[in-house]
Design a protein around this motif. Structure first.
Motif, PDB file in Angstrom:
ATOM      1  N   UNK A   1      -3.377  24.824  -9.907  1.00  0.00           N
ATOM      2  CA  UNK A   1      -2.710  23.926 -10.772  1.00  0.00           C
ATOM      3  C   UNK A   1      -2.237  23.408 -12.245  1.00  0.00           C
ATOM      4  N   UNK A   2      -2.267  23.725 -12.322  1.00  0.00           N
ATOM      5  CA  UNK A   2      -2.566  23.926 -14.006  1.00  0.00           C
ATOM      6  C   UNK A   2      -1.249  23.587 -14.719  1.00  0.00           C
ATOM      7  N   UNK A   3      -1.563  22.919 -15.739  1.00  0.00           N
ATOM      8  CA  UNK A   3      -0.377  22.078 -16.733  1.00  0.00           C
ATOM      9  C   UNK A   3      -0.265  23.545 -18.466  1.00  0.00           C
ATOM     10  N   UNK A   4       1.048  24.049 -17.898  1.00  0.00           N
ATOM     11  CA  UNK A   4       1.667  25.202 -18.595  1.00  0.00           C
ATOM     12  C   UNK A   4       1.997  24.530 -20.069  1.00  0.00           C
ATOM     13  N   UNK A   5       1.649  24.862 -20.702  1.00  0.00           N
ATOM     14  CA  UNK A   5       2.543  24.192 -22.326  1.00  0.00           C
ATOM     15  C   UNK A   5       2.496  25.978 -23.241  1.00  0.00           C
ATOM     16  N   UNK A   6       3.754  26.506 -22.976  1.00  0.00           N
ATOM     17  CA  UNK A   6       3.908  27.235 -23.445  1.00  0.00           C
ATOM     18  C   UNK A   6       4.953  27.471 -24.392  1.00  0.00           C
ATOM     19  N   UNK A   7       4.956  28.441 -25.656  1.00  0.00           N
ATOM     20  CA  UNK A   7       5.499  28.298 -26.849  1.00  0.00           C
ATOM     21  C   UNK A   7       5.073  27.685 -28.428  1.00  0.00           C
ATOM     22  N   UNK A   8       3.976  27.021 -26.957  1.00  0.00           N
ATOM     23  CA  UNK A   8       3.279  26.315 -28.391  1.00  0.00           C
ATOM     24  C   UNK A   8       2.001  27.043 -29.295  1.00  0.00           C
ATOM     25  N   UNK A   9       1.547  26.811 -30.510  1.00  0.00           N
ATOM     26  CA  UNK A   9       0.759  27.533 -30.731  1.00  0.00           C
ATOM     27  C   UNK A   9      -0.725  26.503 -31.377  1.00  0.00           C
ATOM     28  N   UNK A  10      -2.105  26.880 -31.230  1.00  0.00           N
ATOM     29  CA  UNK A  10      -2.789  25.970 -31.130  1.00  0.00           C
ATOM     30  C   UNK A  10      -3.064  25.814 -32.474  1.00  0.00           C
ATOM     31  N   UNK A  11      -3.135  24.894 -33.011  1.00  0.00           N
ATOM     32  CA  UNK A  11      -3.238  24.803 -34.897  1.00  0.00           C
ATOM     33  C   UNK A  11      -4.936  24.292 -34.917  1.00  0.00           C
ATOM     34  N   UNK A  12      -5.259  23.229 -34.402  1.00  0.00           N
ATOM     35  CA  UNK A  12      -6.693  22.492 -35.129  1.00  0.00           C
ATOM     36  C   UNK A  12      -7.827  22.325 -34.201  1.00  0.00           C
ATOM     37  N   UNK A  13      -8.446  21.742 -34.791  1.00  0.00           N
ATOM     38  CA  UNK A  13      -9.595  21.876 -33.554  1.00  0.00           C
ATOM     39  C   UNK A  13     -10.587  20.774 -34.057  1.00  0.00           C
ATOM     40  N   UNK A  14     -10.265  19.787 -33.630  1.00  0.00           N
ATOM     41  CA  UNK A  14     -12.012  18.857 -33.732  1.00  0.00           C
ATOM     42  C   UNK A  14     -12.254  18.435 -32.352  1.00  0.00           C
TER      43      UNK A  14
ATOM     44  N   UNK B   1       1.392  23.375 -32.142  1.00  0.00           N
ATOM     45  CA  UNK B   1       2.237  22.832 -34.075  1.00  0.00           C
ATOM     46  C   UNK B   1       3.159  22.279 -32.616  1.00  0.00           C
ATOM     47  N   UNK B   2       3.499  21.593 -31.868  1.00  0.00           N
ATOM     48  CA  UNK B   2       4.489  20.700 -31.686  1.00  0.00           C
ATOM     49  C   UNK B   2       4.274  18.964 -31.093  1.00  0.00           C
ATOM     50  N   UNK B   3       3.519  19.070 -32.031  1.00  0.00           N
ATOM     51  CA  UNK B   3       2.718  17.221 -32.351  1.00  0.00           C
ATOM     52  C   UNK B   3       1.600  16.604 -31.274  1.00  0.00           C
ATOM     53  N   UNK B   4       1.817  17.784 -30.241  1.00  0.00           N
ATOM     54  CA  UNK B   4       0.880  17.235 -29.013  1.00  0.00           C
ATOM     55  C   UNK B   4      -1.035  17.698 -28.857  1.00  0.00           C
ATOM     56  N   UNK B   5      -1.537  16.981 -28.829  1.00  0.00           N
ATOM     57  CA  UNK B   5      -2.928  17.155 -28.970  1.00  0.00           C
ATOM     58  C   UNK B   5      -3.487  16.895 -27.486  1.00  0.00           C
ATOM     59  N   UNK B   6      -4.549  18.096 -27.525  1.00  0.00           N
ATOM     60  CA  UNK B   6      -4.921  19.041 -26.046  1.00  0.00           C
ATOM     61  C   UNK B   6      -6.442  17.923 -26.102  1.00  0.00           C
ATOM     62  N   UNK B   7      -7.190  16.581 -25.205  1.00  0.00           N
ATOM     63  CA  UNK B   7      -7.936  16.568 -25.322  1.00  0.00           C
ATOM     64  C   UNK B   7      -9.094  17.197 -23.895  1.00  0.00           C
ATOM     65  N   UNK B   8     -10.080  17.857 -24.453  1.00  0.00           N
ATOM     66  CA  UNK B   8     -10.583  18.881 -23.475  1.00  0.00           C
ATOM     67  C   UNK B   8     -11.880  17.944 -23.339  1.00  0.00           C
ATOM     68  N   UNK B   9     -12.820  18.704 -22.108  1.00  0.00           N
ATOM     69  CA  UNK B   9     -13.895  18.273 -22.227  1.00  0.00           C
ATOM     70  C   UNK B   9     -14.942  20.069 -22.898  1.00  0.00           C
ATOM     71  N   UNK B  10     -13.812  20.892 -22.442  1.00  0.00           N
ATOM     72  CA  UNK B  10     -14.470  21.969 -23.648  1.00  0.00           C
ATOM     73  C   UNK B  10     -13.229  23.158 -23.492  1.00  0.00           C
ATOM     74  N   UNK B  11     -13.547  23.876 -24.313  1.00  0.00           N
ATOM     75  CA  UNK B  11     -12.436  25.131 -24.751  1.00  0.00           C
ATOM     76  C   UNK B  11     -12.622  26.367 -24.252  1.00  0.00           C
ATOM     77  N   UNK B  12     -12.092  27.226 -23.793  1.00  0.00           N
ATOM     78  CA  UNK B  12     -11.464  28.565 -23.503  1.00  0.00           C
ATOM     79  C   UNK B  12     -10.963  29.190 -24.079  1.00  0.00           C
TER      80      UNK B  12
END
Length: 323
Positions: free
Chosen positions: A79-92, A103-114
């Motif tokens: 049941x994942x959320x798919x964000x396609x045609x989007x490039x991950x630009x920055x990591x904080x 690159x579309x202005x969305x920020x994904x806040x996650x407890x972990x990144x893979x």
């Protein structure tokens, strides 16, 4: 600006990312899956959906698109959320999370990144002659074999893609000629042997030096190292000269890298807290870049990330057969 909250952000929707998505769902994690391509499947979908893949456990051989179809169906259970045609630009990095800007202005806040981004973005190495013929008989990828039926095809290159496409096109095409600048090949020995045993003509120490035709390719000129030239009638040229890989913005995140790969430990942890990696993008002593290896790394990464996300969890969740 949209902010999406999740347990695990997976960057890269190729086979490793898709299996990681399924496995994260199996562990009860919320997942967001990001990819710069418009479809799931990564390189397989973009470059060789018709190729038979022979190193996936449980399949003597499986067509690329069929493997992706199965992985997508399996991953859908998460049941994942798919964000396609989007490039991950920055990591904080924050105290208990990681924020990744797209690159579309969305920020994904996650407890972990893979990170399962494979080789990153890829650009084919151009054929030195005839760039104006691209789309008029010259192609760099073969997503569908049917357009080559009953045509004379020239394949340029000596690696896995060149030999794979020569092998697959041979039953359909009127003729297939493989042209390579050296007499040694980088392709898998089994595939080289299969092509040698087929009707494919192999010209080594030779290069395509000219392409001619009208609205479409009609012939190429091949010149050997000793200066002998031959005109080959053809209606299709497949330039399989490899590609240039680029990790893109990922290289700016402060990850330890080695030759455009992300260095990980045995738990698939990177040099950054809460950031893991799996699949072809990773590097460690003894690394073998196979899809089958990526699947194992995905499970290892997700199980270790699960403990970072929830310290009360266990790295080993038990066998799925016990569920």
């Amino acid at each position: 600006m949209d902010v999406v909250e999740t347990d695990l952000l997976i960057i890269g929707a190729g086979p490793t990312g898709l299996f990681a998505t399924y496995y994260a769902g199996f562990r009860g994690l919320r997942v967001v899956l990001v990819d710069s391509l418009p479809e799931l499947g990564g390189q397989i979908t973009a470059m060789y959906p018709e190729k038979r893949i022979a190193d996936v456990a449980g399949f003597p051989a499986v067509k690329g698109r069929d493997l992706v179809e199965g992985l997508v169906a399996q991953a859908s259970t998460a049941g994942a959320t798919h964000l396609l045609e989007r490039t991950a630009l920055s990591l904080t990095q924050e105290a208990d999370s990681v924020s990744v800007g797209l690159d579309d202005g969305t920020t994904v806040r996650a407890a972990a990144v893979l990170v399962t981004a494979g080789i990153g973005t890829f650009t084919p190495r151009p054929l030195p002659v005839g760039p104006e013929w691209v789309g008029r008989g010259v192609e760099y990828f073969v997503p569908d074999f049917e357009p080559y039926r009953s045509k004379d095809v020239v394949v340029v290159g000596g690696g896995d893609s060149a030999f794979d496409w020569a092998e697959h096109l041979e039953p359909l095409a009127s003729s297939v000629t493989l042209v390579h600048r050296r007499d040694a090949f980088r392709a898998h020995e089994r595939t080289v042997a299969a092509v040698r045993a087929s009707s494919v003509r192999i010209l080594t120490k030779a290069q395509v030096v000219e392409i001619s035709g009208g609205d479409a390719v009609k012939a190429v000129v091949v010149r050997t190292d000793d200066g002998v030239e031959e005109v080959l009638p053809c209606q299709a040229v497949v330039a399989a000269l490899g590609f240039v890989a680029d990790l893109g913005p990922i290289q700016t995140w402060g990850l330890e890298t080695a030759k455009r790969h992300v260095v990980v430990d045995s738990s698939m942890r990177t040099s950054l807290e809460r950031v893991f990696a799996a699949g072809d993008i990773t590097d460690y002593p003894g690394k073998v870049r196979l899809i089958a290896v990526g699947f194992g790394e995905a499970a290892t990464a997700v199980n270790n990330a699960a403990v970072v996300i929830d310290p009360s969890a266990h790295v080993f969740p038990g066998h799925s057969s016990e569920a």
